[in-house]
Scaffold this active site. Structure first.
Site, PDB file in Angstrom:
ATOM      1  CG  ASP A   8      35.769  24.097  13.849  1.00 23.33           C
ATOM      2  OD1 ASP A   8      36.755  24.535  13.254  1.00 23.33           O
ATOM      3  OD2 ASP A   8      35.038  24.794  14.582  1.00 23.33           O
ATOM      4  CG  ASP A  36      32.860  24.703  11.058  1.00 20.26           C
ATOM      5  OD1 ASP A  36      33.888  25.190  10.571  1.00 20.26           O
ATOM      6  OD2 ASP A  36      32.677  24.590  12.281  1.00 20.26           O
ATOM      7  CB  CYS A  51      -0.909   0.018   1.235  1.00 18.06           C
ATOM      8  SG  CYS A  51      -2.082  -1.334   1.330  1.00 18.06           S
ATOM      9  CG  ASP A  60      30.180  26.741  14.566  1.00 15.05           C
ATOM     10  OD1 ASP A  60      29.894  26.491  13.385  1.00 15.05           O
ATOM     11  OD2 ASP A  60      30.828  27.744  14.906  1.00 15.05           O
TER      12      ASP A  60
END
Length: 746
Positions: free
Chosen positions: A443, A645, A28, A641
């Site tokens: 980072d 970035d 379905c 963050d």
């Protein structure tokens, strides 16, 4: 990720979530998905059988939501905007109650038929059986309501499926039960035409159709109960929301439902109450428990100017808060939306099940017909009832419910459990991708470190340390430099009071000069003290040591005499070292990337146990570094963050934002770690592995069940009612296995 960013750039690109009712199996969902994807303007439609939802990305100029709803209804199902179905919990409870009522009604009527069938065997001949239960008219009276009242949804679903030139579970059930019922009806009429001889009762199969329908309804009831449990994560998150808010309007305090709070309203929050909306503290000081958002159990001190988040708990002081985000804009509302999207999304592994279920039913019908022909013409020539029984068993054992539930229930349970730990997967595909990651790029600033300079070292040579620090704080208070702010905050935290500087001068590249309390104060680099002719040879060794540790050291002179030194650094987060050690234990290479100079970067890397550093990389160069790693054949996750970035997050196989769940972070990343540090990063990888293992278990057993069950039924080793019970239990077992993820410990 790149596709999502492209979509965001198209102003006409829109999204809609539809609530769909009436689906009975994966076929379905597959049919609705194909139908929606064929509509002009629809970019991508995914239908989740377990959640009963459809998520559609479309062009508003080419197609409307109303046209999508009409398409779903044309295919034989009911649909509406999910946002309009506020009573999702009530809907689920009504569904469970309806299945329970049907089950009770069907079981009461089917039990006498089952009694007659069980007592019919030679080894159960000792069971008492009223003669009336063997009467064909009595059996017909018991079986007919089950077949056409309880079984009506199967006929309706089968008709709609066949009308749309497809087949689903309803077709299998309707075919199998109808064959047993109508053949029994034929035997009943034949018996009646012969004068209803009491000594020649026909061998009827009313119990086959009735018991099959009862067992399938029982399976649907269990399934609805289990699916209700699988959305516990959403219910828990929604339960965190405050219901009422105390708002100040025109100087009057009003208690209003939280939905009526407007941006800009001033809200009063008393001790022990939940903060109703996101906002900024205007007045008051208090400790706020933010564990629901960050997982951190220690309350956070809040003062005027600090941000607070809705659904967090105000512990011990009264606060006046200006509402900045209300309703769907709050952090909690965004989190709920992300979890719902993740639970409703489709992992790539589900495509396997979708492809199979799309062709499964027609193949099964063909196998059932072939089974009947072989038994009727070859194995037991001329025995219509015997051959029909084997064909019915094949039809029933092959219902693909378990296959359709295998992936979405695991995704629902896994992403929901992860959310409880503060790990937000933005979609099922990211939950699947995470377990393949072999390289993680971190980072530095704000991810490995706190992202905010802190006063780390104080070395005062003067006899009165407090006096020197008081003078330094007063001097640095006039500076807007981030390092000066760190020094002032560090000295203030020691409880040392300080006054204002009488004179202040910032000397670019050197430091500052000030007069405080009538005394001359210098704070700065070696160059500053050398220029002023102040001797500081005794500090060189300590200064070099601090710099090798990644700290920025500043010399202090008071009244032209060397007085000491302070050092400031972007401190490493407390959990970074532990998180990185866990990732390395799991065989994942961890790389740190930063724009800082190499000496500082390597000093930070040594502290946390990172062996490879990419230093002096500009923000626009981070994405290129990720691509280089991917070119080496690595599966790369980028952790940042979520704001500066963004290009690297988009380029990586999985982009992970470390933060407090701001809208930018959630939008930029595939995964958001709400706790604000790296401790949940290895947990995210572990949750992905556990979820994928669970999905593979489900798919294996669902496929193995059908693969083994069909030939066993075709060979005549399964009675139809046993096949029905096995089919119902297979779906329940798959859902229960998926629900084990809700108990995972991280």
């Amino acid at each position: 990720m790149e596709q999502r960013l492209e979509q965001q750039q198209q102003p006409d690109q829109q999204q809609a979530s539809l609530a769909i009712t009436g689906m009975t199996c994966a076929a379905c969902a597959n049919r609705i998905e194909k139908g929606l994807n064929k509509l002009p303007g629809v970019g991508k439609a995914t239908v989740n059988f377990a959640l009963e939802t459809a998520h559609v990305e479309y062009s508003g100029q080419a197609v409307s939501v109303e046209e999508m709803i009409r398409k779903v209804e044309q295919l034989g199902y009911k649909a509406g905007l999910k946002e309009e179905r506020k009573d999702d919990g009530d809907h689920r409870q009504k569904e469970i109650a309806a299945h329970r009522t049907k089950l009770i009604f069907s079981a009461i009527l089917s039990f006498p038929l089952l009694w007659a069938m069980v007592s019919h065997f030679s080894f159960t001949s000792w069971i008492y059986l009223p003669d009336a239960l063997m009467n064909p008219w009595v059996q017909l009276a018991l079986a007919t309501p089950v077949q056409f009242i309880i079984g009506l949804p199967f006929y309706t679903g089968a008709y709609k499926a066949l009308r749309n030139k497809s087949a689903n579970m309803d077709v299998l059930v309707a075919l199998g039960t109808s064959a047993a019922y109508f053949y029994s009806l034929y035997l009943t009429l034949e018996w009646a035409a012969a004068g209803s001889p009491s000594h020649g009762m026909p061998s009827m199969y009313y119990e086959t159709s009735a018991v099959l329908i009862t067992l399938i309804v029982m399976g649907k009831w269990f399934e609805a109960l289990a699916k209700g449990r699988s959305s516990e994560a959403i219910k828990k998150l929604m339960g965190l929301q405050a219901k009422m808010a105390l708002v100040v309007r025109d100087g009057v305090e009003l208690s209003v439902p939280v939905e009526e709070v407007l941006a800009g309203d001033v809200v009063l929050v008393k001790p022990g109450e939940k903060i109703p909306v996101d906002g900024i503290v205007l007045d008051g000081m208090s400790a706020v428990d933010e564990s629901m958002l960050t997982g951190e159990s220690i309350p956070v001190e809040k003062k005027p100017g600090d941000a607070v988040i809705g659904a967090t708990v105000n512990r011990n002081g009264s606060l006046r808060v200006k509402a900045t985000k209300v309703g769907k804009e709050t952090a909690l509302a965004q989190i709920i939306r992300v979890v719902e999207d993740a639970q409703g999304s489709k992992a790539p592994i589900q495509r396997v099940a979708d492809r199979i279920s799309g062709i499964f039913v027609p193949i099964v019908v063909g196998i059932a017909v072939l089974t009947f022909l072989i038994w009727y013409f070859a194995v037991v020539p001329g025995e219509f009832a015997n051959a029909l029984e084997k064909a019915i068993a094949v039809l029933v054992i092959a219902c693909p419910c378990a296959l359709g539930l295998a992936t979405p229930t695991s995704i629902m349970a896994g992403s929901g459990r992860a959310a409880e730990f503060g790990i937000l997967f933005k979609g099922g595909e990211h939950l699947e991708s995470m377990h393949r990651i072999d390289t993680i790029v971190l980072d530095k600033t704000g991810t490995v470190t706190k992202g905010k300079p802190e006063l780390t070292d104080v070395s005062i040579e003067a006899a009165d340390e407090a006096t020197v620090l008081r003078l330094v704080a007063a001097a640095e208070k006039q500076s807007e430099h981030p390092l000066a702010e760190a020094i002032v905050e560090g000295i203030r935290s020691k409880g040392i009071p300080f006054s204002e500087a009488e004179r202040f001068e910032a000397i670019p590249g050197y430091g500052i000069a000030a007069v405080v309390e009538g005394r001359e104060v210098l704070v700065g680099t070696r160059k500053l003290l050398r220029r002023e002719g102040i001797e500081f040879a005794q500090a060189e060794g300590a200064m070099e040591r601090m710099e090798s540790e990644g700290k920025t050291a500043m010399l202090i002179a008071v009244d032209r005499q060397y007085a000491g030194m302070v050092a400031v650094a972007d401190a490493v987060k407390e959990t970074s070292q532990e998180a990185i050690a866990r990732l390395k234990q799991e065989g994942i290479e961890v790389i740190m990337i930063t724009g800082d100079n190499r000496r500082t970067a390597e000093a930070i890397a040594r502290q946390v146990g990172i062996d490879r550093v990419l230093a002096e990389v500009l923000p626009e160069g981070k994405a290129a570094e990720v691509k280089k790693l991917q070119a080496e054949g690595r599966k790369v996750a980028m952790v940042g963050d979520g704001i500066n970035d963004a290009p690297a997050l988009a380029t990586a196989d999985v982009g992970i934002a470390v933060g407090t769940g701001t809208d930018i972070a959630i939008e930029a990343a595939d995964v958001t770690l709400m706790q604000g540090d790296l401790i949940r990063l290895p947990d995210a990888a572990a949750m992905s592995r556990k979820t994928m293992a669970n999905i593979k278990q489900n798919l294996f057993w669902a496929l193995a069940y059908n693969t083994l069950g069909i030939p066993i039924a075709a060979l005549g080793f399964l009675a139809p009612w046993v096949a029905g019970a096995a089919m119902a239990l297979s779906s329940v077992s798959v859902v229960l296995n998926a629900l084990r993820l809700q108990k995972v410990k991280l």
